[in-house]
Scaffold this motif. Structure first.
Motif, PDB file in Angstrom:
ATOM      1  N   UNK A  15       0.663  12.931  -6.990  1.00 20.97           N
ATOM      2  CA  UNK A  15       0.353  12.683  -5.584  1.00 20.97           C
ATOM      3  C   UNK A  15      -0.209  11.281  -5.384  1.00 20.97           C
ATOM      4  N   UNK A  16      -1.165  10.885  -6.217  1.00 25.29           N
ATOM      5  CA  UNK A  16      -1.759   9.554  -6.066  1.00 25.29           C
ATOM      6  C   UNK A  16      -0.735   8.467  -6.377  1.00 25.29           C
ATOM      7  N   UNK A  17       0.161   8.720  -7.337  1.00 18.61           N
ATOM      8  CA  UNK A  17       1.207   7.752  -7.651  1.00 18.61           C
ATOM      9  C   UNK A  17       2.157   7.576  -6.474  1.00 18.61           C
ATOM     10  N   UNK A  18       2.497   8.688  -5.832  1.00 15.82           N
ATOM     11  CA  UNK A  18       3.374   8.622  -4.663  1.00 15.82           C
ATOM     12  C   UNK A  18       2.689   7.884  -3.518  1.00 15.82           C
ATOM     13  N   UNK A  19       1.400   8.183  -3.286  1.00 19.80           N
ATOM     14  CA  UNK A  19       0.662   7.506  -2.220  1.00 19.80           C
ATOM     15  C   UNK A  19       0.653   5.997  -2.438  1.00 19.80           C
ATOM     16  N   UNK A  20       0.363   5.584  -3.678  1.00 20.96           N
ATOM     17  CA  UNK A  20       0.305   4.156  -3.993  1.00 20.96           C
ATOM     18  C   UNK A  20       1.673   3.510  -3.802  1.00 20.96           C
ATOM     19  N   UNK A  21       2.715   4.193  -4.244  1.00 20.06           N
ATOM     20  CA  UNK A  21       4.064   3.647  -4.134  1.00 20.06           C
ATOM     21  C   UNK A  21       4.488   3.503  -2.678  1.00 20.06           C
ATOM     22  N   UNK A  22       4.159   4.487  -1.845  1.00 18.09           N
ATOM     23  CA  UNK A  22       4.511   4.421  -0.422  1.00 18.09           C
ATOM     24  C   UNK A  22       3.788   3.262   0.261  1.00 18.09           C
ATOM     25  N   UNK A  23       2.503   3.096  -0.029  1.00 19.83           N
ATOM     26  CA  UNK A  23       1.732   2.000   0.569  1.00 19.83           C
ATOM     27  C   UNK A  23       2.293   0.652   0.132  1.00 19.83           C
ATOM     28  N   UNK A  24       2.646   0.559  -1.162  1.00 21.56           N
ATOM     29  CA  UNK A  24       3.230  -0.674  -1.681  1.00 21.56           C
ATOM     30  C   UNK A  24       4.572  -0.950  -1.017  1.00 21.56           C
ATOM     31  N   UNK A  25       5.397   0.087  -0.876  1.00 21.11           N
ATOM     32  CA  UNK A  25       6.703  -0.072  -0.240  1.00 21.11           C
ATOM     33  C   UNK A  25       6.549  -0.532   1.204  1.00 21.11           C
ATOM     34  N   UNK A  26       5.572   0.017   1.915  1.00 19.46           N
ATOM     35  CA  UNK A  26       5.316  -0.393   3.295  1.00 19.46           C
ATOM     36  C   UNK A  26       5.044  -1.893   3.366  1.00 19.46           C
ATOM     37  N   UNK A  28       5.975  -4.165   1.095  1.00 14.93           N
ATOM     38  CA  UNK A  28       7.197  -4.874   0.721  1.00 14.93           C
ATOM     39  C   UNK A  28       8.119  -5.018   1.928  1.00 14.93           C
ATOM     40  N   UNK A  29       8.256  -3.954   2.689  1.00 17.80           N
ATOM     41  CA  UNK A  29       9.113  -3.982   3.882  1.00 17.80           C
ATOM     42  C   UNK A  29       8.591  -4.990   4.902  1.00 17.80           C
ATOM     43  N   UNK A  30       7.262  -5.024   5.069  1.00 16.14           N
ATOM     44  CA  UNK A  30       6.660  -6.010   5.967  1.00 16.14           C
ATOM     45  C   UNK A  30       6.955  -7.427   5.484  1.00 16.14           C
ATOM     46  N   UNK A  31       6.779  -7.650   4.173  1.00 14.81           N
ATOM     47  CA  UNK A  31       7.003  -8.973   3.615  1.00 14.81           C
ATOM     48  C   UNK A  31       8.442  -9.428   3.750  1.00 14.81           C
ATOM     49  N   UNK A  32       9.375  -8.525   3.508  1.00 18.79           N
ATOM     50  CA  UNK A  32      10.799  -8.855   3.614  1.00 18.79           C
ATOM     51  C   UNK A  32      11.182  -9.223   5.039  1.00 18.79           C
ATOM     52  N   UNK A  33      10.577  -8.548   6.010  1.00 17.91           N
ATOM     53  CA  UNK A  33      10.979  -8.730   7.414  1.00 17.91           C
ATOM     54  C   UNK A  33      10.166  -9.779   8.166  1.00 17.91           C
ATOM     55  N   UNK A 101      -6.375   7.413   2.524  1.00 15.74           N
ATOM     56  CA  UNK A 101      -7.554   6.569   2.453  1.00 15.74           C
ATOM     57  C   UNK A 101      -7.190   5.205   3.019  1.00 15.74           C
ATOM     58  N   UNK A 102      -7.754   4.842   4.164  1.00 15.83           N
ATOM     59  CA  UNK A 102      -7.335   3.657   4.898  1.00 15.83           C
ATOM     60  C   UNK A 102      -7.495   2.374   4.093  1.00 15.83           C
ATOM     61  N   UNK A 103      -8.668   2.165   3.497  1.00 22.04           N
ATOM     62  CA  UNK A 103      -8.908   0.914   2.778  1.00 22.04           C
ATOM     63  C   UNK A 103      -7.985   0.788   1.569  1.00 22.04           C
ATOM     64  N   UNK A 109      -0.887  -1.919   0.654  1.00 18.92           N
ATOM     65  CA  UNK A 109       0.075  -2.524   1.579  1.00 18.92           C
ATOM     66  C   UNK A 109       0.061  -4.043   1.447  1.00 18.92           C
ATOM     67  N   UNK A 110      -1.143  -4.622   1.312  1.00 26.20           N
ATOM     68  CA  UNK A 110      -1.269  -6.073   1.162  1.00 26.20           C
ATOM     69  C   UNK A 110      -0.547  -6.554  -0.094  1.00 26.20           C
ATOM     70  N   UNK A 111      -0.730  -5.858  -1.209  1.00 27.86           N
ATOM     71  CA  UNK A 111      -0.050  -6.269  -2.432  1.00 27.86           C
ATOM     72  C   UNK A 111       1.465  -6.130  -2.279  1.00 27.86           C
ATOM     73  N   UNK A 112       1.893  -5.070  -1.593  1.00 22.66           N
ATOM     74  CA  UNK A 112       3.322  -4.903  -1.324  1.00 22.66           C
ATOM     75  C   UNK A 112       3.848  -5.991  -0.403  1.00 22.66           C
ATOM     76  N   UNK A 113       3.026  -6.401   0.556  1.00 27.71           N
ATOM     77  CA  UNK A 113       3.392  -7.472   1.484  1.00 27.71           C
ATOM     78  C   UNK A 113       3.661  -8.766   0.717  1.00 27.71           C
ATOM     79  N   UNK A 114       2.799  -9.080  -0.233  1.00 27.92           N
ATOM     80  CA  UNK A 114       2.995 -10.272  -1.066  1.00 27.92           C
ATOM     81  C   UNK A 114       4.272 -10.129  -1.898  1.00 27.92           C
ATOM     82  N   UNK A 115       4.525  -8.922  -2.378  1.00 26.80           N
ATOM     83  CA  UNK A 115       5.745  -8.630  -3.140  1.00 26.80           C
ATOM     84  C   UNK A 115       6.979  -8.906  -2.279  1.00 26.80           C
ATOM     85  N   UNK A 116       6.966  -8.411  -1.041  1.00 24.28           N
ATOM     86  CA  UNK A 116       8.102  -8.604  -0.151  1.00 24.28           C
ATOM     87  C   UNK A 116       8.336 -10.066   0.181  1.00 24.28           C
TER      88      UNK A 116
END
Length: 300
Positions: A15-26, A28-33, A101-103, A109-116
């Motif tokens: 569950x925690x792995x999925x949560x982290x992956x979804x936040x990261x993907x979010x 990445x999508x922001x960064x790409x767009x 967990x918002x924070x 999400x921020x790390x994923x944003x940099x990834x994107x």
């Protein structure tokens, strides 16, 4: 017995792995767009990222993500619509998640944003300005790693309202510390471009300092005054000066060592220890001595 323990661990951590992956993907999508242009390199990196997380592929909504991305690659869905659909799935997952967990999620999400942003190996001016806007809208992440470091770097880069190539490379080098792309050729390109750039700890910009009951440590040679005077000022304001860094340290005051790279980073044993503690989740704030002295002068 060991195999059983591992299977139980997988159940608890999935569950925690999925949560982290979804936040990261979010992110990445922001960064790409960000630059409003979605190119083939970015889509390929997105596809490879999802494949790299195939252990989660049978969990909703990852199976939906894979279907949407595959259809996009086969030109059945416009790329811009794909990004919007995937982002909507991420938001839906978060809103349905009782343990959200918002924070933690926003930091992922921020790390994923940099990834994107880094996905195609190019960082445009628009991506930098839009990243700055995102950082301004998420100031609740102040004191957390890597928000402070990225915010400080962006503020420094945009201080003269222009972005030169050296600054762009420094930003790539910083992102490259925690972003590892799946595309080997683009990753090699970034590694080559940033091989001569040394990024260490970054002092926070516009620090918000609370003195009462908080612990302060000083490192480096101070250009304004001396350590004893500064430690006395900290005591007057209700703070606790210490000689060493620990998990209990709230603030590290960094002396200006005159290094020409200071615009981007600071160095030293205590800085390195503080940065490692920040990466482990401890909220130690690094503050440049000039910024800290200005705060003290306003209060005494």
């Amino acid at each position: 017995m060991k195999n059983i323990d591992q299977e139980i661990l997988k159940i608890y951590t999935a569950k925690s792995q999925a949560d982290k992956a979804i936040s990261s993907l979010k992110g990445i999508l922001l960064g790409i767009s960000l630059d409003k242009v979605i190119n083939e390199k970015e889509l390929n990196e997105l596809m490879k990222w999802v494949i790299a997380h195939d252990s989660l592929i049978n969990r909703n909504p990852f199976n939906e993500f894979m279907t949407v991305i595959k259809e996009t690659i086969s030109n059945k869905i416009p790329p811009s619509e794909t990004i919007e659909d995937l982002y909507w799935l991420c938001q839906k997952y978060e809103s349905d998640n009782y343990y959200y967990n918002a924070v933690t999620t926003d930091l992922q999400t921020l790390q994923g944003l940099c990834y994107g942003i880094l996905a195609d190996g190019i960082i445009s001016n628009k991506e930098i300005f839009d990243l700055n806007s995102w950082l301004e809208e998420n100031e609740h992440l102040n004191t957390y790693y890597p928000y402070d470091e990225i915010r400080s770097l962006i503020v420094s880069i945009l201080s003269d309202n222009r972005i030169d190539e050296d600054e762009r490379i420094v930003l790539k080098a910083y992102f490259n510390q925690f972003v590892k792309l799946q595309d080997i050729e683009i990753q090699k390109q970034i590694d080559s471009e940033t091989s001569d750039v040394n990024i260490s700890g970054l002092c926070t910009s516009e620090p918000n300092v609370i003195f009462t009951g908080k612990t302060f440590c000083i490192t480096g040679v101070l250009k304004r005054g001396n350590r004893e005077t500064l430690q006395n000022d900290i005591r007057k304001l209700g703070g606790i000066p210490t000689e060493s860094i620990s998990k209990k340290t709230d603030y590290l005051i960094v002396g200006d060592n005159g290094n020409p790279a200071w615009a981007f980073s600071c160095y030293g044993r205590k800085v390195e220890k503080a940065l490692n503690l920040r990466k482990d989740g401890h909220t130690i704030t690094l503050i440049h001595e000039f910024d800290f002295a200005d705060i003290v002068d306003d209060l005494i």
